[in-house]
Write a protein that holds these residues in place. Structure first.
Motif, PDB file in Angstrom:
ATOM      1  N   LYS A   1       0.832  -1.196   0.000  1.00 53.88           N
ATOM      2  CA  LYS A   1       0.000   0.000   0.000  1.00 53.88           C
ATOM      3  C   LYS A   1       0.871   1.253   0.000  1.00 53.88           C
ATOM      4  CE  LYS A   1      -4.427   1.218   1.850  1.00 53.88           C
ATOM      5  NZ  LYS A   1      -5.471   0.997   2.807  1.00 53.88           N
ATOM      6  N   SER A   2       1.949   1.218   0.784  1.00 51.55           N
ATOM      7  CA  SER A   2       2.803   2.405   0.833  1.00 51.55           C
ATOM      8  C   SER A   2       3.482   2.623  -0.513  1.00 51.55           C
ATOM      9  CB  SER A   2       3.839   2.298   1.956  1.00 51.55           C
ATOM     10  OG  SER A   2       4.745   1.266   1.672  1.00 51.55           O
TER      11      SER A   2
ATOM     12  N   LEU B   1      -3.216  14.729   2.475  1.00 54.49           N
ATOM     13  CA  LEU B   1      -4.010  13.540   2.167  1.00 54.49           C
ATOM     14  C   LEU B   1      -3.160  12.440   1.559  1.00 54.49           C
ATOM     15  CD1 LEU B   1      -4.293  14.174  -1.043  1.00 54.49           C
ATOM     16  CD2 LEU B   1      -6.243  15.514  -0.291  1.00 54.49           C
ATOM     17  N   VAL B   2      -3.717  11.207   1.623  1.00 52.68           N
ATOM     18  CA  VAL B   2      -3.044  10.050   1.049  1.00 52.68           C
ATOM     19  C   VAL B   2      -3.796   9.686  -0.229  1.00 52.68           C
ATOM     20  CG1 VAL B   2      -2.518   7.604   1.368  1.00 52.68           C
ATOM     21  CG2 VAL B   2      -2.226   9.207   3.270  1.00 52.68           C
ATOM     22  N   CYS B   3      -3.059   9.560  -1.335  1.00 53.30           N
ATOM     23  CA  CYS B   3      -3.701   9.307  -2.614  1.00 53.30           C
ATOM     24  C   CYS B   3      -3.230   7.978  -3.192  1.00 53.30           C
ATOM     25  CB  CYS B   3      -3.345  10.447  -3.563  1.00 53.30           C
ATOM     26  SG  CYS B   3      -4.080  10.258  -5.186  1.00 53.30           S
ATOM     27  N   GLU B   4      -4.207   7.163  -3.626  1.00 56.20           N
ATOM     28  CA  GLU B   4      -3.868   5.834  -4.151  1.00 56.20           C
ATOM     29  C   GLU B   4      -3.465   5.871  -5.613  1.00 56.20           C
ATOM     30  OE1 GLU B   4      -6.103   2.344  -3.788  1.00 56.20           O
ATOM     31  OE2 GLU B   4      -6.628   2.682  -1.698  1.00 56.20           O
TER      32      GLU B   4
ATOM     33  N   GLU C   1       6.692   5.519   3.504  1.00 53.65           N
ATOM     34  CA  GLU C   1       7.575   4.385   3.800  1.00 53.65           C
ATOM     35  C   GLU C   1       6.810   3.211   4.398  1.00 53.65           C
ATOM     36  OE1 GLU C   1      11.455   5.290   5.609  1.00 53.65           O
ATOM     37  OE2 GLU C   1      11.151   3.399   6.674  1.00 53.65           O
ATOM     38  N   LYS C   2       5.928   3.479   5.341  1.00 54.37           N
ATOM     39  CA  LYS C   2       5.151   2.397   5.954  1.00 54.37           C
ATOM     40  C   LYS C   2       3.714   2.842   6.081  1.00 54.37           C
ATOM     41  CE  LYS C   2       8.833   0.217   8.611  1.00 54.37           C
ATOM     42  NZ  LYS C   2       9.956   1.131   8.296  1.00 54.37           N
TER      43      LYS C   2
END
Ligand code: PRT
Ligand code: ZN
Length: 296
Positions: free
Chosen positions: A219-220, A264-267, A292-293
């Motif tokens: 995922k990371s 934000l976290v973007c996929e 990183e994790k």
């Protein structure tokens, strides 16, 4: 071995070895692999590695000699068909996204390909006789399959075979041997397989922990962390530009009531165009960072 320890089979020396050790390392599992060892104990996690030829991995896992195995799907499929087993006999826990390749049929560049019927009555050399046999049977093709263990690509030139069925990734090997890919019979990547044998609850827990870590690593690698400053009222448009994001964190900016910091976290992949689109809806100081994790 303690109650919680599991043994994992990986390829000793080959195309999957480095990436497999890398994903394990990123998951916090490091091994001392000096001196050509066959077994290696991890100090920080209850895992023992067993380093073997990739062809042997499905059987070690099916027999419960190893609880888990990292192997190419192409190898698993061929072994399952060879043994006449059900695929459930070696459950796949995870597709790992590396070692990508395909098993394909190829013929001489000069030949005209007329569709699968072309192969009727022909001799095909392959290291994957069962996978090819199943594919031909499914498509009503009657061909002679010649099992060859290496350098399949030279057999048409040597007149040993009319065509080949082999693993392709870049296509350079086919090109270099005056062959062209005409039909794909299987997509493959590295997978994590589990023994069908009953395990101790402590071992199941170890596997669950490892799976969560592998998922975190994958995922990371997929996700990016994005930071920017933006007008308070542009949040909806920002989310439209960045699909697949969770709710962003929004923080006030010192000395500016109208603007906020957005994290934000973007996929999805973040391209230059994506950043230009963000800028056009009023975002500024846009930073895209690797993660990183990740544990959700
Ligand atoms: O010694 P051991 O039996 O463990 O290894 P091996 O020689 O049988 O396997 P190895 O190390 O070559 O491959 C291990 C796994 O990597 C395979 O089972 C596939 O799942 C995966 N993989 C990914 C590949 C390739 N890409 C690949 N390109 N396996 C083989 N190839 C070979 C292919 O056979 C052909 O000769 O590479 C050539 C084609 O590559 P391109 O890039 O020229 O198309
Ligand atoms: Zn092999």
């Amino acid at each position: 071995m303690s109650n919680e320890t599991i043994r994992i089979a990986i390829q000793k020396s080959g195309r999957l070895t480095e990436k497999t050790l890398q994903i394990l390392k990123q998951s916090g599992l490091e091994f001392n692999l000096s001196n050509n060892v066959l077994f290696s104990q991890c100090e920080a996690f209850p895992v023992e590695l067993m380093l073997v030829r990739d062809d042997d991995i499905p059987e070690y896992v099916a027999d419960g000699i190893c609880e888990l195995g990292f192997v190419g799907f192409n190898v698993l499929q061929e072994k399952i068909l060879k043994k006449g087993q059900s695929p459930d006999n070696i459950p796949i826990l995870k597709h790992l996204g590396y070692g990508n390749c395909r098993l394909s049929l190829a013929i001489s560049k000069e030949e005209e390909y007329t569709g699968l019927n072309y192969f009727n009555g022909k001799k095909i050399a392959t290291s994957y006789p069962k996978s090819l046999g199943e594919y031909f049977a499914k498509n009503d093709i009657n061909a002679e399959i010649i099992e060859i263990s290496g350098s399949v690509e030279v057999t048409p030139k040597l007149k040993i075979a009319d065509a080949i069925c082999d693993i392709v990734s870049s296509g350079a090997t086919l090109k270099g041997n005056n062959l062209k890919e005409v039909d794909k019979i299987l997509d493959s990547e590295s997978i994590l397989v589990k023994t069908p044998k009953e395990l101790k609850p402590e071992q199941e827990q170890t596997i669950d922990r490892l799976l969560a870590r592998l998922e975190g690593v994958m995922k990371s690698q997929r996700n990016k962390y994005i930071m920017m400053n933006a007008d308070k009222d542009s949040l909806a448009r920002i989310k439209e530009i960045l699909p697949g994001v969770d709710e962003p964190s929004v923080m006030p900016l010192a000395g500016d009531d109208g603007r906020v910091a957005v994290h934000l976290v973007c996929e999805e992949n973040v391209f230059w165009e994506t950043m230009e689109n963000l800028k056009s809806v009023g975002a500024s100081s846009i930073l895209v960072l690797p993660i990183e994790k990740f544990i959700s």
